[in-house]
Design a protein around this motif. Structure first.
Motif, PDB file in Angstrom:
ATOM      1  N   GLY A 125     -12.495  -4.869 -11.779  1.00 47.98           N
ATOM      2  CA  GLY A 125     -11.686  -5.150 -10.595  1.00 47.98           C
ATOM      3  C   GLY A 125     -11.458  -3.888  -9.789  1.00 47.98           C
ATOM      4  N   ARG A 126     -10.796  -4.036  -8.674  1.00 44.51           N
ATOM      5  CA  ARG A 126     -10.573  -2.918  -7.775  1.00 44.51           C
ATOM      6  C   ARG A 126      -9.128  -2.894  -7.306  1.00 44.51           C
ATOM      7  NH1 ARG A 126     -14.770  -1.946  -9.817  1.00 44.51           N
ATOM      8  NH2 ARG A 126     -16.756  -1.427  -8.811  1.00 44.51           N
ATOM      9  N   ARG A 127      -8.643  -1.713  -6.947  1.00 47.02           N
ATOM     10  CA  ARG A 127      -7.301  -1.610  -6.370  1.00 47.02           C
ATOM     11  C   ARG A 127      -7.238  -2.450  -5.093  1.00 47.02           C
ATOM     12  NH1 ARG A 127      -6.882   4.563  -5.475  1.00 47.02           N
ATOM     13  NH2 ARG A 127      -4.875   4.030  -4.535  1.00 47.02           N
ATOM     14  N   GLN A 128      -6.049  -2.904  -4.784  1.00 46.39           N
ATOM     15  CA  GLN A 128      -5.858  -3.733  -3.593  1.00 46.39           C
ATOM     16  C   GLN A 128      -6.150  -2.937  -2.324  1.00 46.39           C
ATOM     17  OE1 GLN A 128      -5.032  -7.109  -3.552  1.00 46.39           O
ATOM     18  NE2 GLN A 128      -5.592  -6.801  -5.693  1.00 46.39           N
ATOM     19  N   PHE A 129      -6.659  -3.627  -1.333  1.00 41.83           N
ATOM     20  CA  PHE A 129      -6.997  -3.011  -0.042  1.00 41.83           C
ATOM     21  C   PHE A 129      -5.808  -2.205   0.510  1.00 41.83           C
ATOM     22  CE2 PHE A 129      -7.602  -2.986   4.548  1.00 41.83           C
ATOM     23  CZ  PHE A 129      -8.964  -2.745   4.693  1.00 41.83           C
ATOM     24  N   ALA A 130      -4.624  -2.837   0.523  1.00 41.50           N
ATOM     25  CA  ALA A 130      -3.449  -2.189   1.122  1.00 41.50           C
ATOM     26  C   ALA A 130      -2.986  -0.976   0.311  1.00 41.50           C
ATOM     27  CB  ALA A 130      -2.308  -3.192   1.247  1.00 41.50           C
ATOM     28  N   ASP A 131      -3.353  -0.942  -0.936  1.00 39.09           N
ATOM     29  CA  ASP A 131      -2.986   0.169  -1.813  1.00 39.09           C
ATOM     30  C   ASP A 131      -3.878   1.385  -1.530  1.00 39.09           C
ATOM     31  OD1 ASP A 131      -1.633   1.345  -3.925  1.00 39.09           O
ATOM     32  OD2 ASP A 131      -3.130   0.677  -5.401  1.00 39.09           O
ATOM     33  N   VAL A 132      -5.063   1.118  -1.033  1.00 39.95           N
ATOM     34  CA  VAL A 132      -6.077   2.165  -0.869  1.00 39.95           C
ATOM     35  C   VAL A 132      -6.112   2.696   0.567  1.00 39.95           C
ATOM     36  CG1 VAL A 132      -8.575   2.591  -0.956  1.00 39.95           C
ATOM     37  CG2 VAL A 132      -7.515   1.122  -2.678  1.00 39.95           C
ATOM     38  N   VAL A 133      -5.882   1.807   1.529  1.00 43.56           N
ATOM     39  CA  VAL A 133      -6.169   2.141   2.929  1.00 43.56           C
ATOM     40  C   VAL A 133      -4.897   2.502   3.686  1.00 43.56           C
ATOM     41  CG1 VAL A 133      -7.091   1.234   5.100  1.00 43.56           C
ATOM     42  CG2 VAL A 133      -8.161   0.601   2.924  1.00 43.56           C
ATOM     43  N   HIS A 134      -4.931   3.590   4.423  1.00 43.91           N
ATOM     44  CA  HIS A 134      -3.853   3.969   5.340  1.00 43.91           C
ATOM     45  C   HIS A 134      -4.441   3.973   6.741  1.00 43.91           C
ATOM     46  CE1 HIS A 134      -1.413   5.729   1.960  1.00 43.91           C
ATOM     47  NE2 HIS A 134      -2.627   5.779   1.434  1.00 43.91           N
ATOM     48  N   HIS A 135      -3.751   3.373   7.664  1.00 44.33           N
ATOM     49  CA  HIS A 135      -4.212   3.412   9.055  1.00 44.33           C
ATOM     50  C   HIS A 135      -3.491   4.542   9.783  1.00 44.33           C
ATOM     51  CE1 HIS A 135      -6.763  -0.136   9.021  1.00 44.33           C
ATOM     52  NE2 HIS A 135      -5.841  -0.727   8.286  1.00 44.33           N
ATOM     53  N   GLU A 136      -4.237   5.364  10.427  1.00 46.60           N
ATOM     54  CA  GLU A 136      -3.742   6.450  11.285  1.00 46.60           C
ATOM     55  C   GLU A 136      -3.125   7.595  10.496  1.00 46.60           C
ATOM     56  OE1 GLU A 136      -4.749   6.218  14.250  1.00 46.60           O
ATOM     57  OE2 GLU A 136      -5.079   4.072  14.461  1.00 46.60           O
ATOM     58  N   THR A 137      -2.064   7.346   9.723  1.00 49.42           N
ATOM     59  CA  THR A 137      -1.443   8.422   8.962  1.00 49.42           C
ATOM     60  C   THR A 137      -1.145   7.933   7.548  1.00 49.42           C
ATOM     61  OG1 THR A 137       0.824   7.803   9.528  1.00 49.42           O
ATOM     62  CG2 THR A 137      -0.286   9.344  11.032  1.00 49.42           C
ATOM     63  N   TRP A 138      -0.884   8.891   6.646  1.00 51.29           N
ATOM     64  CA  TRP A 138      -0.660   8.560   5.243  1.00 51.29           C
ATOM     65  C   TRP A 138       0.536   7.623   5.062  1.00 51.29           C
ATOM     66  CZ3 TRP A 138      -3.191   9.311   0.731  1.00 51.29           C
ATOM     67  CH2 TRP A 138      -2.467   9.086  -0.435  1.00 51.29           C
ATOM     68  N   GLY A 139       1.606   7.833   5.801  1.00 55.73           N
ATOM     69  CA  GLY A 139       2.848   7.099   5.578  1.00 55.73           C
ATOM     70  C   GLY A 139       2.896   5.720   6.192  1.00 55.73           C
ATOM     71  N   SER A 140       1.844   5.303   6.813  1.00 55.80           N
ATOM     72  CA  SER A 140       1.896   4.032   7.563  1.00 55.80           C
ATOM     73  C   SER A 140       2.013   2.844   6.625  1.00 55.80           C
ATOM     74  CB  SER A 140       0.642   3.873   8.413  1.00 55.80           C
ATOM     75  OG  SER A 140      -0.498   3.821   7.567  1.00 55.80           O
TER      76      SER A 140
END
Ligand code: FMN
Length: 172
Positions: free
Chosen positions: A157-172
């Motif tokens: 399995g893989r980590r969830q998309f939202a867990d891996v991806v940040h849009h624009e900045t790290w804290g988003s």
């Protein structure tokens, strides 16, 4: 098979049928590695393609984690120059070539698994490449056996998309 399907479906295959690959299949895999992108197009790699059963088993005996090589039809050992100021990129490029070769195999119905080399000197001795080169990664290939060993690292399995991806900045 399209690319996104290949990426989605690719799993590490560690058990293989006792069935050889054709020369054309072996060439297609190796040529995908040759065509891979690399830092500054340096193409720092050489590929050693091993198919003899005894040699495959001798490689497998170099470490528990690479037992899958012993029953494979092909092991590609990726050889790059010894440590120098480009080493970081040599290993990045090694990963690129490995992924390309694995995807090329997958298109042909050929499974594969990466292997980390924990005894690089032993491997050099077996394969005879010069001391100015090193190999830290190899890949076994073959037609997947019906039964696959239990996955070592969790259930896959893989980590969830939202867990891996940040849009624009790290804290988003
Ligand atoms: C750099 C690297 C080294 C790896 N080394 C090994 C290894 O030594 N032995 C092994 O069985 N699998 C090895 N693997 C395979 C990983 O365990 C596998 O890709 C991961 O568990 C995901 O498996 P899955 O795609 O089947 O979910 C390696 C993978 C990578 C990227």
């Amino acid at each position: 098979m399209n690319v996104s399907e290949a990426i989605r479906n690719k799993r590490a295959i560690r058990a293989f049928r006792d069935e050889p690959l054709s020369a054309a299949q072996v060439s297609a895999i190796l040529d995908a590695g040759r065509r891979s992108q690399s830092s500054k197009n340096s193409q720092p790699w050489s590929f050693i393609a091993v198919q003899e059963r005894q040699r495959l088993q001798a490689i497998a005996a170099l470490g528990d984690n690479i037992g899958h090589v012993g029953g494979s039809a092909l092991c590609v050992v990726i050889v790059v120059p010894q440590e120098n100021e480009r080493t970081l990129w040599h290993f990045f490029d090694t990963g690129q070539a490995a992924a390309y070769m694995q995807l090329a195999g997958q298109e042909l119905g050929i499974g594969s698994c990466l292997g980390t080399v924990y005894d690089p000197d032993g491997l050099r001795e077996l394969l005879g490449f010069p001391a100015e080169y090193q190999a830290q990664l190899l890949i076994s290939f073959g037609f997947p056996a019906e039964q696959q060993p239990r996955r070592g690292l969790g259930a896959g399995g893989r980590r969830q998309f939202a867990d891996v991806v940040h849009h624009e900045t790290w804290g988003s």
